[in-house]
Design a protein around this motif. Structure first.
Motif, short mmCIF file in Angstrom:
data_model
loop_
_atom_site.label_atom_id
_atom_site.label_comp_id
_atom_site.label_asym_id
_atom_site.label_seq_id
_atom_site.Cartn_x
_atom_site.Cartn_y
_atom_site.Cartn_z
N UNK A 90 -1.57 3.44 6.59
CA UNK A 90 -2.11 3.63 7.92
C UNK A 90 -3.54 3.11 8.00
N UNK A 91 -4.33 3.41 6.95
CA UNK A 91 -5.72 2.95 6.95
C UNK A 91 -5.79 1.42 7.01
N UNK A 147 -2.75 12.25 12.16
CA UNK A 147 -2.19 12.01 13.50
C UNK A 147 -1.70 10.57 13.61
N UNK A 148 -2.43 9.65 13.03
CA UNK A 148 -1.99 8.25 13.03
C UNK A 148 -0.66 8.12 12.28
N UNK A 149 -0.61 8.79 11.13
CA UNK A 149 0.62 8.77 10.33
C UNK A 149 1.81 9.27 11.17
N UNK A 150 1.61 10.40 11.86
CA UNK A 150 2.70 10.96 12.68
C UNK A 150 3.12 9.97 13.76
N UNK A 151 2.15 9.25 14.28
CA UNK A 151 2.44 8.32 15.38
C UNK A 151 3.30 7.13 14.93
N UNK A 152 3.04 6.61 13.74
CA UNK A 152 3.72 5.36 13.34
C UNK A 152 4.74 5.58 12.22
N UNK A 153 4.93 6.82 11.84
CA UNK A 153 5.77 7.10 10.68
C UNK A 153 7.16 6.47 10.78
N UNK A 196 0.86 -1.20 0.00
CA UNK A 196 0.00 0.00 0.00
C UNK A 196 0.89 1.24 0.00
N UNK A 197 0.29 2.35 -0.44
CA UNK A 197 1.10 3.56 -0.64
C UNK A 197 0.51 4.71 0.16
N UNK A 198 1.35 5.36 0.94
CA UNK A 198 0.96 6.62 1.59
C UNK A 198 1.54 7.76 0.78
#
Ligand code: FES
Length: 474
Positions: free
Chosen positions: A285-286, A299-305, A264-266
């Protein structure tokens, strides 16, 4: 679509049984651990923001429809209908998606209410696509299992261009609707929609055809194409936006892996795209956390980046990478883009710990002030696992920790929604008070356990060891 593919992407062919033999079906996927307090914050659902975004979308639809009608006799009608079509047949996709996951609104009825019109705007049958999406999340880009691999290899560029106007995808869906209306389910559809939902598929297909027939009749009576230009045809001429965003999700990345970071691509996108696409540009993330509402994806992205490969910096960069992969796949269909994992990735420590049950059957979970509103703790004890949580109105609950649906997900990784707990894999839900299933795809209850706050601690009563062993972690 017609083109010859290098693998059999059907759900009933040899790849289907091969994926099961290889352990790729209903398997456990990699998930970056997040501490329970942060998970609770990211999972928080509200109605206000979702209502605002939905009203803005409807207002834009109504506004552009009025604009298109008012300029219908001039060339200005072309751009006006183009914008209306993109909002109707394009951005309905991300609404359909978020309402289908039930993550937009806190209230389930509001998600359901909007899921159906959004489905119709895309010519997607609500029951069929609800279950196809469940499978997509179970077996993302696993060949022979995932019904939503929309770009089989080698990527058919001609089909992609034709689909800018929905010329292949939408008629394909209409043909399937017609078959379902006659009472014949496609073999692929029958492989993932439960038998007790088949009658819904037939009923919805007939309703779609009735609505379309009514719009065509309206055109005939009014001797005008305009009713169809507003209802029905935008599913075609707005499809380009589904394609524009959808292509960035998985194309060029790996098939048959159990890690969404590889398939998957962010992509970093601008605020207008993120509104139209409801933040699904954070696609890794999704897939890792489908219970997190769209408004919290950044915010999820920032958390697990730090545990993810480098995100694609822009939509242009995403298409550049996609075209490179697509070109390579024309001569070598096995070509896949690689993702470089950050150093130390995959080794983020999980936070749950083994606890010991006392003689009286009670076990301490954590200090009471460490279990916040909406937070879930995983409790592992004597070979079994439980989810212990505090609802946002403060009540404590404990349930079996493994979801009864495909038995691959820990409910402690999910979300507390009102007085229910939501599974992190497919958004199935259980009533916390009784353990009864309250939302598809779960159909079987979990057990509930007595939970108290005592001497500053959260404590759960676990029944006899014999009973615990029966619930041992699978
Ligand atoms: S594993 Fe599917 S809803 Fe829980």
């Amino acid at each position: 679509m017609g083109a010859t593919t290098y693998r059999d992407y059907s759900l009933t062919g040899p790849e289907a049984s091969r994926s099961i033999e290889r352990g790729l079906a209903d398997a456990e996927w990699y998930q970056t651990p997040i501490d329970s307090g942060t998970r609770a914050r990211l999972h928080a659902r509200t109605n206000g923001r979702a209502a605002f975004d939905a009203m803005l979308w409807v207002a834009l639809l109504a506004g552009t429809a009025l604009l298109a009608w008012s300029v219908r006799d001039s060339w200005w009608a072309i751009p006006a209908f183009a914008i209306y079509g993109a909002l109707y047949g394009g951005s309905a996709d991300s609404r359909w998606h978020e309402y289908g996951h039930s993550t937009a609104f806190r209230s389930e009825w509001a998600n359901s209410l909007l899921y159906y019109p959004a489905s119709f705007m895309l010519m997607r049958e609500p029951t069929v696509w609800r279950w196809s999406h469940v499978r997509h999340h179970s077996d993302t880009i696993v060949v022979g299992r995932d019904p939503e691999i929309v770009f089989p290899r080698p990527f058919a560029i001609g089909t992609w261009i034709g689909n800018m106007l929905g010329l292949f995808a939408v008629p394909q869906m209409l043909r399937r609707i017609a078959r379902h209306a006659r009472g014949t389910l496609d073999a692929d559809v029958a492989s993932y929609v439960p038998v007790d939902k088949h009658h819904n598929v037939v009923r919805e297909a007939r309703l779609y055809l009735a609505i379309l027939a009514a719009v065509i009749l309206w055109c005939v009576v009014a001797t005008s194409i305009f009713p169809l230009l507003f209802i029905g045809l935008p599913s075609f001429y707005g499809f380009w936006l589904v394609l524009f965003f959808g292509t960035t999700q998985h194309v060029g990345l790996r098939e048959d892996v159990l890690d969404h970071r590889l398939n998957s691509r962010t992509v970093y996108m601008n605020p207008i795209f993120r509104f139209l696409y409801l933040n699904m540009n954070y696609h890794v993330e999704h897939h890792m956390y489908p219970t997190v509402p769209y408004r919290n994806m950044a915010a999820l992205h920032a958390e697990i980046r730090s545990d993810l490969p480098e995100p694609t910096p822009s939509t242009v960069a995403a298409y550049r990478e996609i075209f490179r992969a697509v070109r390579a796949q024309q001569t070598d269909p096995a070509f896949e883009l690689d993702r470089v994992m950050p150093e130390g990735s995959g080794s983020v420590a999980s936070t749950h710990a083994e606890a010991v049950v006392g003689e009286d059957g009670w076990v301490s979970v954590c200090p009471a002030d460490e279990l916040d509103l909406g937070e879930i703790r995983r409790l592992d004890t004597a070979g079994a696992t439980y989810a212990v949580c505090r609802t946002r109105d403060g009540s404590l609950h404990a349930v079996d920790g493994i979801c009864t649906h495909s038995r691959i997900a820990h409910l402690a990784d999910g979300a507390v929604v009102g007085d229910e707990i939501e599974c992190p894999k497919h958004n199935g839900r259980f009533a916390l008070a009784t353990g009864e299933p309250t939302r598809d795809p779960v159909t079987k209850a979990v057990k509930v356990y007595q939970t108290v706050e005592e001497s500053g601690e959260v404590r759960v009563h676990i029944p006899s060891l014999d009973a615990r062993e029966e619930r041992a972690v699978q």
